[in-house]
Motif scaffolding. Sequence first.
Motif, PDB file in Angstrom:
ATOM      1  N   PHE A 154       4.812 -10.598 -15.337  1.00  0.00           N
ATOM      2  CA  PHE A 154       3.946  -9.939 -14.359  1.00  0.00           C
ATOM      3  C   PHE A 154       2.605 -10.675 -14.429  1.00  0.00           C
ATOM      4  N   SER A 155       2.318 -11.532 -13.435  1.00  0.00           N
ATOM      5  CA  SER A 155       1.116 -12.350 -13.531  1.00  0.00           C
ATOM      6  C   SER A 155       0.420 -12.505 -12.177  1.00  0.00           C
ATOM      7  N   ASN A 156      -0.890 -12.691 -12.248  1.00  0.00           N
ATOM      8  CA  ASN A 156      -1.721 -13.004 -11.089  1.00  0.00           C
ATOM      9  C   ASN A 156      -1.614 -11.961  -9.980  1.00  0.00           C
ATOM     10  N   ASN A 157      -1.488 -10.689 -10.358  1.00  0.00           N
ATOM     11  CA  ASN A 157      -1.450  -9.584  -9.405  1.00  0.00           C
ATOM     12  C   ASN A 157      -2.787  -8.857  -9.413  1.00  0.00           C
ATOM     13  N   THR A 158      -3.107  -8.211  -8.295  1.00  0.00           N
ATOM     14  CA  THR A 158      -4.259  -7.322  -8.214  1.00  0.00           C
ATOM     15  C   THR A 158      -3.738  -5.922  -7.941  1.00  0.00           C
ATOM     16  N   LEU A 159      -4.076  -4.979  -8.818  1.00  0.00           N
ATOM     17  CA  LEU A 159      -3.624  -3.593  -8.707  1.00  0.00           C
ATOM     18  C   LEU A 159      -4.845  -2.697  -8.556  1.00  0.00           C
ATOM     19  N   ILE A 160      -4.866  -1.872  -7.508  1.00  0.00           N
ATOM     20  CA  ILE A 160      -6.032  -1.051  -7.202  1.00  0.00           C
ATOM     21  C   ILE A 160      -5.610   0.387  -6.943  1.00  0.00           C
ATOM     22  N   SER A 161      -6.369   1.325  -7.494  1.00  0.00           N
ATOM     23  CA  SER A 161      -6.211   2.743  -7.181  1.00  0.00           C
ATOM     24  C   SER A 161      -7.561   3.281  -6.733  1.00  0.00           C
ATOM     25  N   ASP A 162      -7.578   3.917  -5.571  1.00  0.00           N
ATOM     26  CA  ASP A 162      -8.814   4.535  -5.082  1.00  0.00           C
ATOM     27  C   ASP A 162      -8.971   5.957  -5.599  1.00  0.00           C
ATOM     28  N   ASN A 163      -7.941   6.461  -6.299  1.00  0.00           N
ATOM     29  CA  ASN A 163      -7.902   7.875  -6.644  1.00  0.00           C
ATOM     30  C   ASN A 163      -7.672   8.110  -8.133  1.00  0.00           C
ATOM     31  N   THR A 189      -2.343   1.868  -4.720  1.00  0.00           N
ATOM     32  CA  THR A 189      -1.668   3.160  -4.757  1.00  0.00           C
ATOM     33  C   THR A 189      -2.700   4.275  -4.758  1.00  0.00           C
ATOM     34  N   GLU A 190      -2.344   5.392  -4.142  1.00  0.00           N
ATOM     35  CA  GLU A 190      -3.230   6.545  -4.094  1.00  0.00           C
ATOM     36  C   GLU A 190      -2.981   7.509  -5.241  1.00  0.00           C
ATOM     37  N   GLN A 235       0.873  -1.168   0.000  1.00  0.00           N
ATOM     38  CA  GLN A 235       0.000   0.000   0.000  1.00  0.00           C
ATOM     39  C   GLN A 235       0.910   1.217   0.000  1.00  0.00           C
ATOM     40  N   SER A 236       0.758   2.082  -1.025  1.00  0.00           N
ATOM     41  CA  SER A 236       1.645   3.232  -1.122  1.00  0.00           C
ATOM     42  C   SER A 236       0.893   4.444  -1.642  1.00  0.00           C
ATOM     43  N   ASP A 237       1.398   5.620  -1.266  1.00  0.00           N
ATOM     44  CA  ASP A 237       0.890   6.846  -1.867  1.00  0.00           C
ATOM     45  C   ASP A 237       1.541   7.056  -3.225  1.00  0.00           C
ATOM     46  N   GLY A 238       2.732   6.507  -3.425  1.00  0.00           N
ATOM     47  CA  GLY A 238       3.454   6.585  -4.688  1.00  0.00           C
ATOM     48  C   GLY A 238       3.337   5.283  -5.450  1.00  0.00           C
ATOM     49  N   THR A 239       4.289   5.048  -6.328  1.00  0.00           N
ATOM     50  CA  THR A 239       4.300   3.833  -7.151  1.00  0.00           C
ATOM     51  C   THR A 239       4.512   2.600  -6.275  1.00  0.00           C
TER      52      THR A 239
END
Length: 179
Positions: free
Chosen positions: A105-114, A89-90, A66-70
């Motif tokens: 790069f496989s089977n990852n979940t990438l989420i941005s709330d912003n 990431t935010e 969990q990061s505010d950046g990359t």
Amino acid sequence: NNNGNWGIGYGSHNTITNNTITNISNGIRNTDAANSKIENNFVNVFSQGIYNENSTNTSITSNIIQSDGTSIYSNGDSELVIKFNLLTTENARGIDCHNQCGLEFSNNTLISDNSSDYGMHISIQSSPLIYNNILAGFFNGIYVENDLLNTEIKNNNLFNISGMQYDGNAMPVLIGQYV
């Protein structure tokens, strides 16, 4: 909050496992390393989650970042495998990879709330296998810019992408189109 602060970093043949890194600028730094394994860590930081540069045979597996950046940034000639991670990431990119980096790069979940700009941004002679990933909440989904067409972008699910789902000159023909 000094951007030079790293929770863990440096050296070769590292196994960085089962750590909790919180309340610091940056998480894990892997630079000029060989044979590093970064797995099962929880990273919650103000800037970059994992920074990888010029590192051969690096595996980033089963982390929560969990990061505010990359979340994961890689640059330079790096043999990098990123699998089974949860990345949030935010204000930046989920995975940012440049200059001949990345194998898979496989089977990852990438989420941005912003509505951060890109879920994955791959460029400058980088052509990893990209499959079975879930990307949600980014402005743009997967961007691949390269001199060679990357035909190994398959079976990714993109949700709530307000801009382009797939973009860049290295995308296979008809990607993202229902046929």
